[in-house]
Design a protein around this motif. Structure first.
Motif, PDB file in Angstrom:
ATOM      1  N   SER A  52       0.937  -1.098  -0.047  1.00 55.01           N
ATOM      2  CA  SER A  52       0.079   0.097  -0.088  1.00 55.01           C
ATOM      3  C   SER A  52       0.845   1.043   0.015  1.00 55.01           C
ATOM      4  CB  SER A  52      -1.084   0.117   1.214  1.00 55.01           C
ATOM      5  OG  SER A  52      -1.015   0.927   2.054  1.00 55.01           O
ATOM      6  N   ASP A  53       2.088   1.275   0.774  1.00 59.05           N
ATOM      7  CA  ASP A  53       2.733   2.312   0.851  1.00 59.05           C
ATOM      8  C   ASP A  53       3.623   2.646  -0.523  1.00 59.05           C
ATOM      9  OD1 ASP A  53       2.379   2.791   3.215  1.00 59.05           O
ATOM     10  OD2 ASP A  53       4.247   1.864   4.050  1.00 59.05           O
ATOM     11  N   ILE A  54       3.832   1.626  -1.322  1.00 65.23           N
ATOM     12  CA  ILE A  54       4.462   1.557  -2.411  1.00 65.23           C
ATOM     13  C   ILE A  54       3.311   2.268  -3.532  1.00 65.23           C
ATOM     14  CG2 ILE A  54       5.472   0.257  -4.552  1.00 65.23           C
ATOM     15  CD1 ILE A  54       6.877  -1.249  -2.445  1.00 65.23           C
ATOM     16  N   LEU A  55       2.171   1.557  -3.509  1.00 61.59           N
ATOM     17  CA  LEU A  55       1.171   1.941  -4.354  1.00 61.59           C
ATOM     18  C   LEU A  55       0.830   3.581  -4.406  1.00 61.59           C
ATOM     19  CD1 LEU A  55      -0.862  -1.254  -4.275  1.00 61.59           C
ATOM     20  CD2 LEU A  55       0.329  -0.494  -6.338  1.00 61.59           C
ATOM     21  N   LYS A  56       0.585   3.765  -3.189  1.00 59.73           N
ATOM     22  CA  LYS A  56       0.305   5.254  -2.919  1.00 59.73           C
ATOM     23  C   LYS A  56       1.477   6.224  -3.573  1.00 59.73           C
ATOM     24  CE  LYS A  56      -1.882   4.807   1.780  1.00 59.73           C
ATOM     25  NZ  LYS A  56      -1.553   4.881   2.979  1.00 59.73           N
ATOM     26  N   ASP A  57       2.590   5.715  -3.197  1.00 57.43           N
ATOM     27  CA  ASP A  57       3.721   6.603  -3.928  1.00 57.43           C
ATOM     28  C   ASP A  57       3.681   6.947  -5.505  1.00 57.43           C
ATOM     29  OD1 ASP A  57       5.569   8.173  -2.471  1.00 57.43           O
ATOM     30  OD2 ASP A  57       7.178   6.722  -3.499  1.00 57.43           O
ATOM     31  N   LEU A  58       3.410   5.475  -5.952  1.00 58.99           N
ATOM     32  CA  LEU A  58       3.570   5.517  -7.382  1.00 58.99           C
ATOM     33  C   LEU A  58       2.311   6.050  -7.907  1.00 58.99           C
ATOM     34  CD1 LEU A  58       4.557   1.682  -8.069  1.00 58.99           C
ATOM     35  CD2 LEU A  58       5.866   3.696  -8.614  1.00 58.99           C
ATOM     36  N   SER A  59       1.192   6.089  -7.192  1.00 64.61           N
ATOM     37  CA  SER A  59      -0.079   6.708  -7.601  1.00 64.61           C
ATOM     38  C   SER A  59       0.057   8.120  -7.830  1.00 64.61           C
ATOM     39  CB  SER A  59      -1.192   6.250  -6.684  1.00 64.61           C
ATOM     40  OG  SER A  59      -1.316   7.157  -5.614  1.00 64.61           O
ATOM     41  N   LYS A  60       1.091   8.931  -7.200  1.00 66.01           N
ATOM     42  CA  LYS A  60       1.495  10.351  -7.492  1.00 66.01           C
ATOM     43  C   LYS A  60       1.771  10.611  -8.812  1.00 66.01           C
ATOM     44  CE  LYS A  60       2.938  10.879  -2.555  1.00 66.01           C
ATOM     45  NZ  LYS A  60       4.346  10.688  -2.098  1.00 66.01           N
ATOM     46  N   GLU A  61       2.381   9.735  -9.700  1.00 68.45           N
ATOM     47  CA  GLU A  61       2.651   9.979 -11.108  1.00 68.45           C
ATOM     48  C   GLU A  61       1.995   9.152 -11.897  1.00 68.45           C
ATOM     49  OE1 GLU A  61       6.757  10.143 -11.959  1.00 68.45           O
ATOM     50  OE2 GLU A  61       7.534  10.853  -9.774  1.00 68.45           O
ATOM     51  N   HIS A  62       1.542   8.057 -11.468  1.00 72.37           N
ATOM     52  CA  HIS A  62       0.961   7.158 -12.709  1.00 72.37           C
ATOM     53  C   HIS A  62      -0.727   6.725 -12.067  1.00 72.37           C
ATOM     54  CE1 HIS A  62       4.755   6.462 -14.013  1.00 72.37           C
ATOM     55  NE2 HIS A  62       5.131   6.507 -12.711  1.00 72.37           N
ATOM     56  N   GLU A  63      -1.511   6.392 -12.946  1.00 70.96           N
ATOM     57  CA  GLU A  63      -2.876   5.900 -12.687  1.00 70.96           C
ATOM     58  C   GLU A  63      -2.828   4.264 -12.561  1.00 70.96           C
ATOM     59  OE1 GLU A  63      -7.230   6.273 -14.943  1.00 70.96           O
ATOM     60  OE2 GLU A  63      -5.629   7.242 -16.044  1.00 70.96           O
ATOM     61  N   LEU A  64      -3.259   3.858 -11.554  1.00 76.43           N
ATOM     62  CA  LEU A  64      -2.941   2.632 -11.048  1.00 76.43           C
ATOM     63  C   LEU A  64      -4.194   1.620 -10.922  1.00 76.43           C
ATOM     64  CD1 LEU A  64      -0.316   2.718  -8.194  1.00 76.43           C
ATOM     65  CD2 LEU A  64       0.067   2.559 -10.730  1.00 76.43           C
ATOM     66  N   PHE A  65      -3.974   0.536 -11.347  1.00 77.41           N
ATOM     67  CA  PHE A  65      -5.262  -0.640 -11.336  1.00 77.41           C
ATOM     68  C   PHE A  65      -4.623  -1.706 -10.831  1.00 77.41           C
ATOM     69  CE2 PHE A  65      -8.679   1.374 -13.984  1.00 77.41           C
ATOM     70  CZ  PHE A  65      -8.162   2.393 -14.450  1.00 77.41           C
ATOM     71  N   VAL A  66      -4.936  -2.135  -9.639  1.00 79.40           N
ATOM     72  CA  VAL A  66      -4.250  -3.581  -8.968  1.00 79.40           C
ATOM     73  C   VAL A  66      -5.542  -4.549  -9.289  1.00 79.40           C
ATOM     74  CG1 VAL A  66      -3.183  -4.253  -6.970  1.00 79.40           C
ATOM     75  CG2 VAL A  66      -3.090  -1.734  -7.578  1.00 79.40           C
ATOM     76  N   VAL A  67      -4.754  -5.675  -9.498  1.00 83.39           N
ATOM     77  CA  VAL A  67      -5.662  -7.025  -9.511  1.00 83.39           C
ATOM     78  C   VAL A  67      -5.129  -7.768  -8.522  1.00 83.39           C
ATOM     79  CG1 VAL A  67      -6.726  -9.066 -10.586  1.00 83.39           C
ATOM     80  CG2 VAL A  67      -6.243  -6.509 -11.908  1.00 83.39           C
ATOM     81  N   VAL A  68      -5.656  -8.252  -7.642  1.00 89.44           N
ATOM     82  CA  VAL A  68      -5.079  -9.143  -6.289  1.00 89.44           C
ATOM     83  C   VAL A  68      -5.616 -10.716  -6.443  1.00 89.44           C
ATOM     84  CG1 VAL A  68      -5.287  -9.562  -3.863  1.00 89.44           C
ATOM     85  CG2 VAL A  68      -5.241  -7.290  -4.976  1.00 89.44           C
ATOM     86  N   GLY A  69      -4.725 -11.613  -6.462  1.00 89.07           N
ATOM     87  CA  GLY A  69      -4.979 -13.044  -6.408  1.00 89.07           C
ATOM     88  C   GLY A  69      -5.721 -13.342  -5.107  1.00 89.07           C
ATOM     89  N   GLY A  70      -5.957 -14.918  -5.189  1.00 84.81           N
ATOM     90  CA  GLY A  70      -6.407 -15.658  -3.984  1.00 84.81           C
ATOM     91  C   GLY A  70      -5.533 -16.207  -3.027  1.00 84.81           C
ATOM     92  N   GLY A  71      -4.180 -16.779  -3.455  1.00 82.38           N
ATOM     93  CA  GLY A  71      -3.435 -17.362  -2.896  1.00 82.38           C
ATOM     94  C   GLY A  71      -3.961 -18.641  -1.939  1.00 82.38           C
ATOM     95  N   LYS A  72      -3.213 -18.984  -0.888  1.00 83.37           N
ATOM     96  CA  LYS A  72      -3.440 -20.330   0.089  1.00 83.37           C
ATOM     97  C   LYS A  72      -4.830 -20.133   0.353  1.00 83.37           C
ATOM     98  CE  LYS A  72      -1.561 -22.318   3.856  1.00 83.37           C
ATOM     99  NZ  LYS A  72      -1.070 -22.073   4.979  1.00 83.37           N
ATOM    100  N   PRO A  73      -5.561 -19.143   0.853  1.00 81.32           N
ATOM    101  CA  PRO A  73      -7.009 -19.025   1.325  1.00 81.32           C
ATOM    102  C   PRO A  73      -7.895 -19.441   0.170  1.00 81.32           C
ATOM    103  CG  PRO A  73      -5.951 -16.915   1.979  1.00 81.32           C
ATOM    104  CD  PRO A  73      -4.800 -17.686   1.164  1.00 81.32           C
ATOM    105  N   ALA A  74      -7.600 -19.101  -1.134  1.00 83.64           N
ATOM    106  CA  ALA A  74      -8.645 -19.821  -2.211  1.00 83.64           C
ATOM    107  C   ALA A  74      -8.403 -20.910  -2.233  1.00 83.64           C
ATOM    108  CB  ALA A  74      -8.171 -18.808  -3.271  1.00 83.64           C
ATOM    109  N   ARG A  75      -6.994 -21.237  -2.240  1.00 81.06           N
ATOM    110  CA  ARG A  75      -6.887 -22.798  -2.720  1.00 81.06           C
ATOM    111  C   ARG A  75      -7.670 -23.723  -1.510  1.00 81.06           C
ATOM    112  NH1 ARG A  75      -2.160 -21.088  -4.994  1.00 81.06           N
ATOM    113  NH2 ARG A  75      -1.221 -21.097  -3.178  1.00 81.06           N
TER     114      ARG A  75
END
Ligand code: UTP
Length: 225
Positions: free
Chosen positions: A25-48
């Protein structure tokens, strides 16, 4: 740049704690100052784990996928909680909603959409849909290898691959709920047809995201044919 970032669930929620959500979240906040960000999150172990329970109940693939999708959306919600006001506080359920919500100028975070693919495909379709400049797929390996690095010590990381070769490599691989290969065929086909600039890299080191956005060469770059 308009950037789609796919973050594997196994990276974000490996140990059922908030650590990686906070770091990303810290990195994304920082990058969002200069870029338009769309994030897609996977399911990992809980999904499996949830998918294995649905299977035990005798449900088929599509229902197992549906449970996987719900888990990816919970992970997306957790990242939204970490991002707070920097993100649009609703998880889009489809691409149209993602585009609509982006009008508010905040980071968009989503999970899965419909059965029969993984969030790799969601990120590639989203990148097509919003006409992204760059697709970054953060996974738990360094990128694509010429052979299975878990079996062969001399496996070499491929720094650049043509989209059509990626499609060929994935042909015949498993497409069952919760068991997608290192990369998903639908995603590869989207990258091929839209000539999406794509980098697949290791997300266990979140700084890799910053490096890729800054143009450093890491992981595997998928180049158009
Ligand atoms: P993931 O995208 O995390 O799949 O979605 P994965 O590649 O199997 O998991 P990682 O990346 O190795 O952690 C979890 C599951 O949710 C369903 C699929 O069953 C998938 O395996 N899913 C997800 C869908 O059916 N549709 C979607 O759009 C997203």
């Amino acid at each position: 740049m308009k950037i789609v970032v796919a973050i594997g669930g196994s990276i974000l929620i490996h140990d059922y704690n908030a650590k990686m959500f906070k770091i990303y979240s810290d990195i994304l906040k920082d990058l969002s100052k200069e870029h338009e960000l769309f994030v897609v999150v996977g399911g990992g172990k809980p999904a499996r784990e949830y998918i294995s329970v649905v299977r035990e109940l005798g449900c088929g693939e599509a229902q197992s996928d549906a449970i996987g999708i719900e888990v990816t959306r919970i992970n997306a919600q957790l990242l939204l909680s970490a991002l707070g006001d920097s993100a649009y506080q609703k998880v889009p359920e489809n691409f149209k909603e993602a585009l609509e919500y982006s009008a508010f100028g905040k980071i968009i975070v989503m999970g899965g959409t419909e059965p029969a693919h993984s969030t790799d495909a969601v990120s590639a379709i989203l990148a097509e849909y919003i006409n992204a400049d760059l697709l970054i797929n953060l996974t738990s390996v360094d990128g694509m290898y010429d052979k299975d690095p878990n079996k062969f010590e001399d496996a070499k990381l491929i720094s650049e691959i043509h989209a059509s070769d990626l499609v060929k490599f994935l042909e015949g691989k498993d497409v069952k709920a919760g068991t997608y290969e290192f990369f998903d065929m639908t995603a590869a086909q989207m990258i091929k047809r839209s000539k999406l600039e794509t980098v697949i890299a290791n997300g266990e080191d979140p700084e890799n995201l910053v490096k890729i956005v800054n143009g450093e060469t890491i992981g595997t770059k998928v180049v158009s044919d």
